[in-house]
Design an enzyme around this catalytic site. Sequence first.
Site, PDB file in Angstrom:
ATOM      1  N   HIS A  83     -89.718  33.711 -23.065  1.00  0.00           N
ATOM      2  CA  HIS A  83     -90.393  32.353 -23.553  1.00  0.00           C
ATOM      3  C   HIS A  83     -91.016  32.352 -24.869  1.00  0.00           C
ATOM      4  CE1 HIS A  83     -94.280  34.531 -22.443  1.00  0.00           C
ATOM      5  NE2 HIS A  83     -94.652  33.606 -23.271  1.00  0.00           N
ATOM      6  N   ASP A 219     -89.007  38.956 -18.522  1.00  0.00           N
ATOM      7  CA  ASP A 219     -89.315  37.961 -19.488  1.00  0.00           C
ATOM      8  C   ASP A 219     -89.169  38.631 -20.908  1.00  0.00           C
ATOM      9  OD1 ASP A 219     -90.336  35.822 -21.369  1.00  0.00           O
ATOM     10  OD2 ASP A 219     -92.001  35.625 -20.196  1.00  0.00           O
ATOM     11  N   SER A 627     -98.404  37.517 -25.750  1.00  0.00           N
ATOM     12  CA  SER A 627     -97.034  37.139 -25.388  1.00  0.00           C
ATOM     13  C   SER A 627     -96.161  38.011 -26.230  1.00  0.00           C
ATOM     14  CB  SER A 627     -96.323  36.002 -25.203  1.00  0.00           C
ATOM     15  OG  SER A 627     -96.777  35.478 -23.796  1.00  0.00           O
TER      16      SER A 627
END
Length: 695
Positions: A83, A219, A627
Amino acid sequence: MRFLKILFLFIVFQASAQQGGMWIPSLLEGMNEDEMQSLGSKLTAKDIYDVNNSSLKDAIGHFNGGCTSEVISDKGLVLTNHHCGFSQIQSHSSLENDYLKDGFWAMSLEEELPNEGLFIEFIVSIHDVTDVVLKGVNDAMTEKEKQSQITKNSNEAMKNWSKETWQDVKTKSFYKGNQYFLFVTERFEDIRLVGAPPSSIGKFGSDTDNWVFPRHTGDFSMFRIYADANNRPAKYSKDNKPYKPKHFLPISLDGVEEGDFTMVFGFPGRTNEYLPAVAIEHITKDYNPTNIAIREAALKVIDQKMKESDAVRIKYASKQARIANAWKKWIGENLGIDKSNAVEKRREFEATFTKALKERGLESKYGTILPEFDKLYKDFSPINIKRRNFIEVFLVTNELMQMTFRAYQVEQTLIANPQNIERAKASLIGRLKSIHKNYDVDVDKGVYQNVMPLYGKKMDASIYDKTAFTNLESALKLLEGSAEDVIKNLNNDAAYAYAKPIIAEFFNTIDREFQQKNTPITALQTQYMTALMDALPNARYFPDANSTLRVTYGQVRGYSPRDAVYYNPVSYLDGVIEKYVPGDYEFDVPKKLRDLHKTKDYGQYADSNGKVPVCFLGTNHTTGGNSGSPAIDANGNLVGLNFDRVWEGTMSDMNYDPEICRNIMVDLRYVLFIVDKYAGAKHLIDEMKLVHPKQ
Ligand code: ARG
Ligand code: GLU
């Protein structure tokens, strides 16, 4: 009895060692180093941050200013989340080459794809410059005078700092302006896409699973840093070479189990851990719900249209993910605050603080802070909501309104400084082009119809038929000619004429009133931080996240989201197959992955129980910006890739609760399994350093 007492002490210690916190890497010696070691770490403070020798920090890069990434080979190979690389993957995708859907793997350096504008920044060194920055600042000054003195001092500090020509410096405020640090950085700008799994792996579970556990998302995506002939930062050139890092992270094939130490090293964006109860109440009871409603109204249209058309799906994928992400987070935040009685507990804490003020004779100095917060927030609440709702409609969800907003800013420039016409035009042209690259007028019209009533303005959908903005060519025509022509063209446009008074109201009244009412709150928050440290000097204080490099640590742990339910900390590939829904837009599983599962073709990537781990949970205190951060084991090896938090724990931005706040990481063995067995990109595995610290 005696046993109970020891047990009690043990529990208190355990709990206090898991209180969260995002710590400054250059200040770990002492308390943090001890605490980390008591949790199982074998690392010293110097292993993590060292100016004179290479250390872990040299492998950690700020990815495009918003995410974190880490170097995993001596050829500048970099790992971050799917992402985080999403908009780059999207920008190389088309209906013919659908990398979002099918994934992308460069099988040689030549096949790696350059990304304009993308950068990765490393921290060279960190310095306390509080004395310099606060020089000459005193309580007799107004807030404005203080701020301008601080800006002047910090500009000077940066100007005078000695650094290499290819490096940059910046200063940042910590502890609400009670401390300042200067960072020397190196920014690399030739970053190429190396690989990404299909969305059915990298975004598996999509919005249904976003922010929740059990999780089964792979991810991750991979990039490579390129440098000039001297191994220094450089703009893109085909002559650039793979970067040779000062340090890269070895990868452990032994994984983790419950209770193991982990640390997450990265660039958390923003937290607000020292808010008064009244602020938490305002955010969760009044502010969040209105913004949730606006996003929900927009998503209703976007989701539907994405399901109906592949072209719309590709165009709106990135935008939809952005809107849905915070929407769902805020819902979880409210839930967690409610469930943990956070407001009440914060009030109890405030009573303790007030008592401590009395005991220490600090009442006259700080006694008015909390009542003052109550008063200020009451006054601030309506305008804060109004201003944010405007942003949600005009800058987040509705693209036509966003175009008129940018055009309004250009008109203001043309009125005040007509000589700046070329620059103003160029910036608007850039904006229009970037919006139109992924624009669908039907989707946007539907969004407009859904969100505008929530901002309390009368809607007129006919503007979509009359305006020039919905078509790039005709929109650009509005900008032809002199300043006068442009102003005339804009004001003759139906959408512009509709939006102009609403935007003017925003700038002339709403935003001004917001600034006016927010300034004293910010100043009071600075004072409150000082007061807390004065009144309760033995408590642990870590500075709120501010997009600078931080260390957070904890252990692998499951949690109990509700009565009688306990989530184990590790999920497996078996769970991916359990969730599989053929053809579903969220839970489809590629055939190749199903086959690998069926034949148990796991290579060296299975756990000792014979299963491939996918995700795991920890008590590391993380937030947005973390992230892509590495989860590092007790010996400094990479074991996981941070990408999310559990729903009930997203309140940790205001209220970290060790009971239910957990971060979610992808197990590195799943990443390697996908790269090797699924994608067949064995050459990338060969570049990495795989280790077995537990054998
Ligand atoms: N919730 C994670 C974060 O805040 C992941 C977001 C991307 N995933 C998604 N399904 N939208 O960034
Ligand atoms: N997904 C988040 C990010 O983009 C990290 C999750 C969180 O907010 O903790 O940084």
